[in-house]
Design a protein around this motif. Structure first.
Motif, PDB file in Angstrom:
ATOM      1  N   THR A 299      54.649  57.200  63.184  1.00  0.00           N
ATOM      2  CA  THR A 299      53.285  57.462  63.625  1.00  0.00           C
ATOM      3  C   THR A 299      52.381  57.744  62.426  1.00  0.00           C
ATOM      4  OG1 THR A 299      54.151  58.395  65.689  1.00  0.00           O
ATOM      5  CG2 THR A 299      51.868  58.896  65.142  1.00  0.00           C
ATOM      6  N   SER A 300      52.901  58.494  61.455  1.00  0.00           N
ATOM      7  CA  SER A 300      52.118  58.790  60.246  1.00  0.00           C
ATOM      8  C   SER A 300      51.893  57.534  59.407  1.00  0.00           C
ATOM      9  CB  SER A 300      52.841  59.849  59.410  1.00  0.00           C
ATOM     10  OG  SER A 300      52.994  61.052  60.134  1.00  0.00           O
ATOM     11  N   ASN A 301      52.858  56.611  59.453  1.00  0.00           N
ATOM     12  CA  ASN A 301      52.759  55.381  58.673  1.00  0.00           C
ATOM     13  C   ASN A 301      51.698  54.432  59.225  1.00  0.00           C
ATOM     14  OD1 ASN A 301      53.929  53.395  56.656  1.00  0.00           O
ATOM     15  ND2 ASN A 301      54.327  52.267  58.550  1.00  0.00           N
ATOM     16  N   ALA A 302      51.421  54.543  60.522  1.00  0.00           N
ATOM     17  CA  ALA A 302      50.471  53.638  61.170  1.00  0.00           C
ATOM     18  C   ALA A 302      49.067  54.229  61.168  1.00  0.00           C
ATOM     19  CB  ALA A 302      50.924  53.361  62.601  1.00  0.00           C
ATOM     20  N   ARG A 303      48.091  53.362  61.056  1.00  0.00           N
ATOM     21  CA  ARG A 303      46.700  53.776  61.149  1.00  0.00           C
ATOM     22  C   ARG A 303      46.184  53.448  62.541  1.00  0.00           C
ATOM     23  NH1 ARG A 303      45.221  50.742  55.654  1.00  0.00           N
ATOM     24  NH2 ARG A 303      47.112  49.670  56.320  1.00  0.00           N
ATOM     25  N   PHE A 304      45.766  54.480  63.285  1.00  0.00           N
ATOM     26  CA  PHE A 304      45.318  54.290  64.655  1.00  0.00           C
ATOM     27  C   PHE A 304      43.868  53.801  64.658  1.00  0.00           C
ATOM     28  CE2 PHE A 304      49.207  56.086  65.434  1.00  0.00           C
ATOM     29  CZ  PHE A 304      49.437  56.506  66.734  1.00  0.00           C
TER      30      PHE A 304
ATOM     31  N   THR B 292      52.202  56.523  72.433  1.00  0.00           N
ATOM     32  CA  THR B 292      52.895  57.053  71.260  1.00  0.00           C
ATOM     33  C   THR B 292      52.666  58.556  71.135  1.00  0.00           C
ATOM     34  OG1 THR B 292      52.666  54.929  70.106  1.00  0.00           O
ATOM     35  CG2 THR B 292      53.150  56.865  68.759  1.00  0.00           C
ATOM     36  N   ARG B 293      51.435  58.975  71.289  1.00  0.00           N
ATOM     37  CA  ARG B 293      51.138  60.412  71.219  1.00  0.00           C
ATOM     38  C   ARG B 293      51.884  61.172  72.316  1.00  0.00           C
ATOM     39  NH1 ARG B 293      45.634  58.395  70.877  1.00  0.00           N
ATOM     40  NH2 ARG B 293      44.917  58.333  68.714  1.00  0.00           N
TER      41      ARG B 293
ATOM     42  N   PRO C 165      60.294  65.018  72.615  1.00  0.00           N
ATOM     43  CA  PRO C 165      61.267  64.610  71.591  1.00  0.00           C
ATOM     44  C   PRO C 165      62.687  64.465  72.130  1.00  0.00           C
ATOM     45  CG  PRO C 165      60.632  66.909  71.294  1.00  0.00           C
ATOM     46  CD  PRO C 165      59.689  66.325  72.294  1.00  0.00           C
ATOM     47  N   GLU C 166      63.020  65.178  73.219  1.00  0.00           N
ATOM     48  CA  GLU C 166      64.386  65.111  73.752  1.00  0.00           C
ATOM     49  C   GLU C 166      64.675  63.776  74.411  1.00  0.00           C
ATOM     50  OE1 GLU C 166      61.939  67.151  77.043  1.00  0.00           O
ATOM     51  OE2 GLU C 166      61.862  66.803  74.875  1.00  0.00           O
ATOM     52  N   PHE C 167      63.661  62.945  74.640  1.00  0.00           N
ATOM     53  CA  PHE C 167      63.861  61.655  75.304  1.00  0.00           C
ATOM     54  C   PHE C 167      63.795  60.476  74.334  1.00  0.00           C
ATOM     55  CE2 PHE C 167      62.784  64.380  78.879  1.00  0.00           C
ATOM     56  CZ  PHE C 167      63.677  63.947  79.852  1.00  0.00           C
ATOM     57  N   VAL C 168      63.708  60.739  73.037  1.00  0.00           N
ATOM     58  CA  VAL C 168      63.750  59.656  72.051  1.00  0.00           C
ATOM     59  C   VAL C 168      64.968  59.847  71.152  1.00  0.00           C
ATOM     60  CG1 VAL C 168      61.251  59.342  72.103  1.00  0.00           C
ATOM     61  CG2 VAL C 168      62.269  60.839  70.381  1.00  0.00           C
ATOM     62  N   ARG C 169      65.363  58.789  70.501  1.00  0.00           N
ATOM     63  CA  ARG C 169      66.590  58.821  69.695  1.00  0.00           C
ATOM     64  C   ARG C 169      66.443  59.684  68.458  1.00  0.00           C
ATOM     65  NH1 ARG C 169      69.322  53.430  66.948  1.00  0.00           N
ATOM     66  NH2 ARG C 169      71.094  54.478  65.950  1.00  0.00           N
TER      67      ARG C 169
ATOM     68  N   PHE D 261      54.074  45.331  74.111  1.00  0.00           N
ATOM     69  CA  PHE D 261      53.884  46.144  75.303  1.00  0.00           C
ATOM     70  C   PHE D 261      53.586  47.579  74.874  1.00  0.00           C
ATOM     71  CE2 PHE D 261      57.381  43.090  76.601  1.00  0.00           C
ATOM     72  CZ  PHE D 261      56.501  42.143  77.091  1.00  0.00           C
ATOM     73  N   ALA D 262      52.669  48.230  75.586  1.00  0.00           N
ATOM     74  CA  ALA D 262      52.246  49.576  75.200  1.00  0.00           C
ATOM     75  C   ALA D 262      53.376  50.583  75.311  1.00  0.00           C
ATOM     76  CB  ALA D 262      51.065  50.018  76.069  1.00  0.00           C
ATOM     77  N   ILE D 263      54.238  50.402  76.307  1.00  0.00           N
ATOM     78  CA  ILE D 263      55.286  51.385  76.606  1.00  0.00           C
ATOM     79  C   ILE D 263      56.622  50.906  76.065  1.00  0.00           C
ATOM     80  CG2 ILE D 263      56.532  52.562  78.463  1.00  0.00           C
ATOM     81  CD1 ILE D 263      53.962  52.288  80.150  1.00  0.00           C
ATOM     82  N   GLY D 264      57.102  51.558  75.041  1.00  0.00           N
ATOM     83  CA  GLY D 264      58.399  51.225  74.460  1.00  0.00           C
ATOM     84  C   GLY D 264      58.306  50.270  73.296  1.00  0.00           C
ATOM     85  N   ARG D 265      57.703  49.099  73.495  1.00  0.00           N
ATOM     86  CA  ARG D 265      57.709  48.091  72.436  1.00  0.00           C
ATOM     87  C   ARG D 265      56.787  48.456  71.288  1.00  0.00           C
ATOM     88  NH1 ARG D 265      59.706  43.492  73.632  1.00  0.00           N
ATOM     89  NH2 ARG D 265      61.090  44.946  74.706  1.00  0.00           N
ATOM     90  N   THR D 266      55.611  48.973  71.579  1.00  0.00           N
ATOM     91  CA  THR D 266      54.712  49.380  70.499  1.00  0.00           C
ATOM     92  C   THR D 266      55.393  50.401  69.597  1.00  0.00           C
ATOM     93  OG1 THR D 266      52.619  48.896  71.618  1.00  0.00           O
ATOM     94  CG2 THR D 266      52.594  50.647  69.969  1.00  0.00           C
TER      95      THR D 266
END
Length: 410
Positions: free
Chosen positions: A267-272, A247-248, A254-258, A218-223
């Protein structure tokens, strides 16, 4: 307090609850062919939205047709996710019965939007409302509504355990009545670390054997969760579909993620993926991992990747979320074949499913409800709401499962 249930009862999808005929909680859609919408089009004085998934926000712009301009209250990520989903719905279905709003109404959403953080009480249609972190996806909220006589807690979707992307729900505000989701009321999740370990080992095995792994998500959360899992287990990957944009966007909140730093590393590890089907087919031939929408194989870049890898038994399709009955993902799990992009295709590649759920399981639901032993419990958002309400009554709770268009006075 009067509660009118317009959707999301005895089903998963199209959540919508009208409070005192003035305040609307969520207004979503149930994806399908054709999609389903709430049983009525109310004219509320204000709208409060719990989180940015299609079954809770999918029909919000339609509330702004004609002269109607109710303010819409939500957290900042939920606002952005709702707009992303609305624009995607327009792109896919605009001008058809499958899309209940126009581009003009989507633009109006930005004009009436009011954002709030967690634990910031605000006024909406004569009610005091407070958001609490629900631990489901970034920006997801339990909604506490106080009309001066009754305090209603609408759990919406929630998780009591930590995920890599968000922390589990810990807020338990005082309430008189609780509307509680029940998606996994008969399921006990395996420990998340065990699921991650099994996923990582399976992926590494396929890569070592020279195969390609497609990870529908799923694009929201799961990705984003899967990008974090891949980075934590030293698995390089590509990411494609709407999950790139989401993701972007989440990086801007940032205050809404763990752990914002961990999301940055993932994000840097993944190739878009920036190209279209030609590039996608070339990537599918590589010895790599591809995280892509859609999570149930009902569209998106997965329509290119899965057909491209399906004929090689060394390759793998690793499903990461619940597969609704009737979707291609569920068909693939059950039969080894699926309708992909208009054609029924047998899949020789290995097919696996991993329970990376963002919902509380039975144990989590019972622990949450245990904090409200003296309250009235209304069960919604599940395939077995009536059964779960009956189980709660056997445990001594005052519990019931409303039906569509039922009004409950609490």
């Amino acid at each position: 307090m009067e509660l009118r249930f317009l959707g999301g009862v005895r089903e998963v999808g199209r959540s919508a609850i009208l409070v005192n005929d003035r305040l609307l909680l969520d207004y979503g859609m149930l994806t399908g062919n054709p999609p389903k919408f709430p049983v009525d089009s109310p004219d509320p004085e204000a709208v409060v939205v719990s989180h940015g998934h299609l079954d809770h926000v999918g029909a919000i712009p339609s509330l702004l047709s004609g002269d109607r301009r109710p303010p819409v209250h939500w957290t900042p990520p939920t606002r952005e996710l709702a707009l992303t989903l609305a624009r995607d719905t327009l792109k896919l279905h605009g001008g058809t019965y499958d899309c209940p709003f126009t581009e003009t109404e989507v633009r109006r959403v930005t004009q009436v939007s009011e954002t709030h953080g967690y634990r910031e009480t605000f006024e909406a249609a004569g009610h005091e409302v407070t958001f609490y972190n629900a631990g489901h996806i970034p920006g997801s909220a339990h909604v506490l509504v106080d009309d001066g006589e009754t305090r209603l807690l609408y759990t919406a979707d929630f998780h009591t355990d930590d995920q890599r992307l968000v922390e589990g729900s810990t807020a338990r505000p005082d309430a008189d009545v609780v509307i509680c989701e029940s998606t996994y009321s008969d399921v006990e999740h395996e420990p998340r670390e065990d699921i991650e370990r099994a996923f990582a080992e399976s992926v590494r095995t396929t890569l070592w054997e020279g195969g390609t792994v497609v990870v529908p998500a799923f694009a929201i959360g799961r990705t984003q969760e899967m990008l974090l899992v891949c980075e934590a287990h030293d698995v390089d990957c590509y990411v494609d579909g709407m999950g790139k944009e989401v993701t972007r966007m989440l990086r801007r909140h940032p205050e809404f993620v763990r752990d914002a730093d961990a999301l940055k590393r993932a994000t840097s590890n993944a190739r878009f993926v920036t190209g279209r089907d030609g590039q996608r087919r070339r990537i599918a031939e590589k010895n790599t991992v591809i995280v892509t929408t859609s999570g149930m194989l009902s569209g998106g870049p997965a329509m290119t990747y899965v057909p491209a890898v399906r004929s090689n038994p060394t390759n793998k399709v690793a499903l990461t979320g619940y597969q609704v009955e009737g979707t291609p993902g569920r068909e693939l799990l059950d039969s080894g074949r699926a309708e992909l992009d208009g054609r029924v295709m047998p899949v020789s590649a290995q097919v696996e499913w991993y329970d990376f759920s963002a919902h509380a399981d039975r144990e989590g639901l019972l622990a949450f409800i245990g904090e409200y032993e003296d309250d009235q419990i209304l069960v919604n958002h599940g395939d077995r709401c009536a059964d779960f309400a009956g189980e709660l009554r056997e445990k001594g709770y005052e519990a019931s499962a409303p039906e569509h268009d039922e009004t409950v006075v609490v």
